[in-house]
Design a protein around this motif. Structure first.
Motif, PDB file in Angstrom:
ATOM      1  N   VAL A   1      -3.484  22.078 -23.716  1.00 19.54           N
ATOM      2  CA  VAL A   1      -2.901  21.920 -22.383  1.00 19.54           C
ATOM      3  C   VAL A   1      -3.389  23.139 -21.459  1.00 19.54           C
ATOM      4  O   VAL A   1      -2.710  24.362 -22.049  1.00 19.54           O
ATOM      5  N   ASP A   3      -3.284  25.227 -17.859  1.00 18.62           N
ATOM      6  CA  ASP A   3      -2.970  25.401 -16.344  1.00 18.62           C
ATOM      7  C   ASP A   3      -4.197  25.979 -15.332  1.00 18.62           C
ATOM      8  O   ASP A   3      -4.291  27.301 -15.457  1.00 18.62           O
ATOM      9  N   ARG A  49      -4.252  20.279 -11.656  1.00 17.25           N
ATOM     10  CA  ARG A  49      -3.894  21.435 -12.031  1.00 17.25           C
ATOM     11  C   ARG A  49      -4.116  21.611 -13.516  1.00 17.25           C
ATOM     12  O   ARG A  49      -4.374  22.450 -14.040  1.00 17.25           O
ATOM     13  N   TYR A  50      -3.815  20.290 -14.109  1.00 15.47           N
ATOM     14  CA  TYR A  50      -3.835  20.567 -15.863  1.00 15.47           C
ATOM     15  C   TYR A  50      -4.816  19.850 -16.524  1.00 15.47           C
ATOM     16  O   TYR A  50      -5.172  18.523 -16.327  1.00 15.47           O
TER      17      TYR A  50
END
Length: 272
Positions: A1, A3, A49-50
């Protein structure tokens, strides 16, 4: 993941797609790339955003940034780079232009070396340090610009961008490369300066790839790395920060890098 924050999300997608294509379409087994979804995507998004990518599990050991590889370790890595540099670029590989990503940030810091910096405990020491080296840094920036102009328009190949020991995975006797977010089209020396240490390394690469490394281009990417480091570290110290092991290490790194830039950089290995 990941950011992504304010970063270019399209650049991340292009980089992960390129890595997957190098593995799946070009057959480069040393590329540790994300697995594709049923729809063929290498990246899935959660909002704006992710980003999520899933990588295969590989049992092995990585090196660490700053580690000095032995000649026996450099050989397989140079061979892998040569194979990649010979490979036709997949569609959509980003172009890694030779400019400085932190150039504006460094120019702003140089313009304000006579104005107090208030970011934290290292702000004023960093300002004084940069002020002492301002002339040398400006000279190296001018040199960088001249060298970058020479490289523009040269034939480009697929490069990893950061094939340092921390991005090398040793698994079952194989040399694998991880962390492909910096993949891009550039001259081969973008990769080679981080790996080759002597004339034997350069000769091995030239024989495997058919390209004789250019000493001026190798020196350019070494200079670029140092200038990017100064821009990043100065930007950090001009921003809110505290005293921590990370900032202590960053301070030492800034001091060493400015000293190296002022001295013209370390002499290149024989044959560069």
């Amino acid at each position: 993941v990941v950011d992504v924050g304010g970063k270019d999300r399209h650049a991340l997608v292009r980089a992960m797609d390129a890595a997957a294509a190098l593995r799946d379409e070009r057959g480069l087994g040393f590329v540790v790339a994300p697995l594709r979804t049923a729809a063929g995507r290498a990246v899935r998004w959660f909002g704006d955003r992710y980003a999520v990518s899933v990588f295969p599990f590989v049992a092995g050991a990585t090196g660490r940034f700053g580690q000095e590889l032995t000649a026996a370790e450099r050989g397989p890595l140079l061979d892998a780079l040569a194979a990649m540099h010979r490979t036709a670029p997949p569609a959509g590989v980003p172009v890694a232009r030779p400019g400085l990503s932190g150039g504006d940030r460094l120019a702003a810091a140089l313009a304000e070396v006579n104005v107090p910096w208030r970011g934290g405990p290292f702000a004023e020491p960093a300002r004084a340090l940069l002020a002492g080296y301002a002339g040398a840094v400006r000279r190296r920036l001018a040199e960088f610009g001249e060298r970058a102009a020479v490289l523009e328009g040269r034939a480009a190949v697929v490069t990893h961008g950061e094939p340092h020991p921390g991005n090398v995975l040793w698994a079952g006797g194989r040399c694998l490369l991880v962390d492909w977010d910096t993949v891009g089209l550039a001259v081969p020396e973008r990769d080679l300066w981080l790996v080759a240490r002597d004339a034997a390394d350069l000769a091995r690469y030239a024989e495997a790839c058919g390209h004789r490394p250019d000493g001026a281009a190798l020196a350019f990417y070494r200079l670029r790395w140092d200038l990017e480091d100064v821009a990043e570290l100065v930007g950090w110290f001009r921003s809110p920060h505290g005293r921590s092991p990370d900032t202590e290490q960053a301070w030492a790194g800034l001091t060493d890098t400015l000293e190296r830039l002022a001295g013209g950089g370390a002499a290149p290995p024989p044959g560069w």
